[in-house]
Write a protein that holds these residues in place. Sequence first.
Motif, short mmCIF file in Angstrom:
data_model
loop_
_atom_site.label_atom_id
_atom_site.label_comp_id
_atom_site.label_asym_id
_atom_site.label_seq_id
_atom_site.Cartn_x
_atom_site.Cartn_y
_atom_site.Cartn_z
N LEU A 63 33.27 35.70 31.84
CA LEU A 63 33.16 36.14 33.22
C LEU A 63 32.73 34.93 34.04
CD1 LEU A 63 33.32 38.82 34.83
CD2 LEU A 63 30.87 39.08 34.42
N ASN A 64 33.58 34.51 35.01
CA ASN A 64 33.27 33.29 35.74
C ASN A 64 33.54 33.40 37.23
OD1 ASN A 64 36.21 32.67 35.84
ND2 ASN A 64 35.89 32.40 33.65
N GLY A 65 32.89 32.52 37.99
CA GLY A 65 33.03 32.51 39.44
C GLY A 65 34.39 32.03 39.86
N ARG A 66 35.04 32.77 40.77
CA ARG A 66 36.38 32.44 41.22
C ARG A 66 36.53 32.63 42.72
NH1 ARG A 66 40.44 33.43 37.34
NH2 ARG A 66 39.59 32.89 35.32
N ILE A 67 37.52 31.96 43.25
CA ILE A 67 37.99 32.23 44.60
C ILE A 67 39.38 32.81 44.43
CG2 ILE A 67 38.69 31.25 46.81
CD1 ILE A 67 36.57 29.06 46.35
N ALA A 68 39.52 34.08 44.75
CA ALA A 68 40.81 34.77 44.64
C ALA A 68 40.90 35.70 45.85
CB ALA A 68 40.90 35.55 43.34
N PRO A 69 41.39 35.17 46.97
CA PRO A 69 41.37 35.93 48.21
C PRO A 69 42.18 37.22 48.17
CG PRO A 69 42.55 33.86 48.50
CD PRO A 69 41.97 33.85 47.13
N ASN A 70 43.07 37.36 47.22
CA ASN A 70 43.91 38.55 47.17
C ASN A 70 43.47 39.55 46.11
OD1 ASN A 70 45.55 37.53 49.22
ND2 ASN A 70 46.73 36.34 47.76
N ALA A 71 42.23 39.45 45.64
CA ALA A 71 41.74 40.43 44.66
C ALA A 71 41.80 41.82 45.29
CB ALA A 71 40.32 40.08 44.24
N VAL A 72 42.18 42.79 44.46
CA VAL A 72 42.41 44.15 44.93
C VAL A 72 41.33 45.08 44.35
CG1 VAL A 72 44.07 46.05 44.88
CG2 VAL A 72 44.88 43.69 44.95
N PRO A 73 40.66 45.87 45.20
CA PRO A 73 39.69 46.84 44.67
C PRO A 73 40.37 47.81 43.70
CG PRO A 73 39.47 46.64 47.05
CD PRO A 73 40.72 45.90 46.66
N VAL A 74 39.65 48.16 42.65
CA VAL A 74 40.17 49.06 41.62
C VAL A 74 39.12 50.14 41.36
CG1 VAL A 74 40.84 49.21 39.18
CG2 VAL A 74 41.44 47.19 40.49
N ILE A 75 39.58 51.35 41.19
CA ILE A 75 38.68 52.45 40.81
C ILE A 75 38.51 52.39 39.30
CG2 ILE A 75 38.42 54.96 40.70
CD1 ILE A 75 40.02 55.03 43.34
N ALA A 76 37.28 52.56 38.83
CA ALA A 76 37.01 52.51 37.39
C ALA A 76 37.79 53.61 36.68
CB ALA A 76 35.52 52.68 37.13
N PRO A 77 38.45 53.25 35.59
CA PRO A 77 39.12 54.28 34.80
C PRO A 77 38.11 55.30 34.28
CG PRO A 77 39.67 52.07 33.99
CD PRO A 77 38.61 51.92 35.02
N SER A 78 38.56 56.51 34.01
CA SER A 78 37.64 57.55 33.54
C SER A 78 37.13 57.26 32.13
CB SER A 78 38.32 58.92 33.58
OG SER A 78 39.49 58.91 32.80
N GLU A 79 37.88 56.49 31.36
CA GLU A 79 37.44 56.11 30.02
C GLU A 79 37.37 54.60 29.91
OE1 GLU A 79 39.50 57.95 26.77
OE2 GLU A 79 39.76 59.82 27.89
N VAL A 80 36.43 54.14 29.11
CA VAL A 80 36.29 52.70 28.87
C VAL A 80 37.51 52.24 28.06
CG1 VAL A 80 34.88 50.93 27.75
CG2 VAL A 80 33.79 52.84 28.91
N PRO A 81 38.12 51.11 28.44
CA PRO A 81 39.27 50.62 27.67
C PRO A 81 38.89 50.36 26.21
CG PRO A 81 39.04 49.43 29.74
CD PRO A 81 37.81 50.27 29.58
N PRO A 82 39.87 50.37 25.32
CA PRO A 82 39.57 50.12 23.90
C PRO A 82 39.11 48.69 23.67
CG PRO A 82 41.94 50.15 24.28
CD PRO A 82 41.29 50.56 25.57
N PRO A 83 38.48 48.42 22.52
CA PRO A 83 37.99 47.07 22.22
C PRO A 83 39.06 45.98 22.31
CG PRO A 83 37.06 48.63 20.68
CD PRO A 83 38.10 49.38 21.48
N SER A 84 40.32 46.32 22.15
CA SER A 84 41.37 45.30 22.25
C SER A 84 41.54 44.78 23.68
CB SER A 84 42.70 45.87 21.75
OG SER A 84 43.07 47.00 22.53
N LEU A 85 41.00 45.47 24.67
CA LEU A 85 41.05 45.03 26.07
C LEU A 85 39.66 44.56 26.49
CD1 LEU A 85 43.32 47.84 27.53
CD2 LEU A 85 43.97 45.49 26.97
N ARG A 86 39.22 43.46 25.92
CA ARG A 86 37.86 42.97 26.12
C ARG A 86 37.53 42.63 27.57
NH1 ARG A 86 34.34 44.58 22.35
NH2 ARG A 86 35.14 44.17 20.28
#
Length: 179
Positions: A63-86
Amino acid sequence: MQLVQVLDVIERLLVASEHPDIVSVERYGTATEPWGPDVARNRAQGSIAGVKVTHASTSSALLNGRIAPNAVPVIAPSEVPPPSLRAPRLVMFVSQLLDVARPREFASWQLVSQPDGPSDLPYGIGIACADGTNMLLMCQSTGAMVGSEPSEEPFPDYVIPEGVKTCLQEVSAHRAAPA
């Protein structure tokens, strides 16, 4: 706030979480500002700074600091993704830690994704700091270096410990103490 201060908060929360799937939390990079958005700026800066989480499976998420002016808000999925999607899994976990700790250094936070990425999964967190600055932390991950990721939730009974609520207060009180 500066990037290093935001990363300090995230690192302390991850350590305080005592999550049994996290075997190490470490800082990397020397950048004092977020990475991006152009190559010339990145070369002048020299590195990217963030927090690396290594999991029991030997996979890692950064997890690192970035400048990404086009980042899009996302609603949290109802379930946590599986371990393969770290990456989205770590981002959601950090958001949960923030929801529990409610750090006074941050006014609010929002899960985000890149505009060209999957729109149903978060790959970052946009943070509005209490001092008015905004910070974006984006995440990427590696797969397991040995073996494979678990196919099911490895620690379904995990509960965020009470220490997450107080781990940041200890730092604030220490900083406020006269030298």
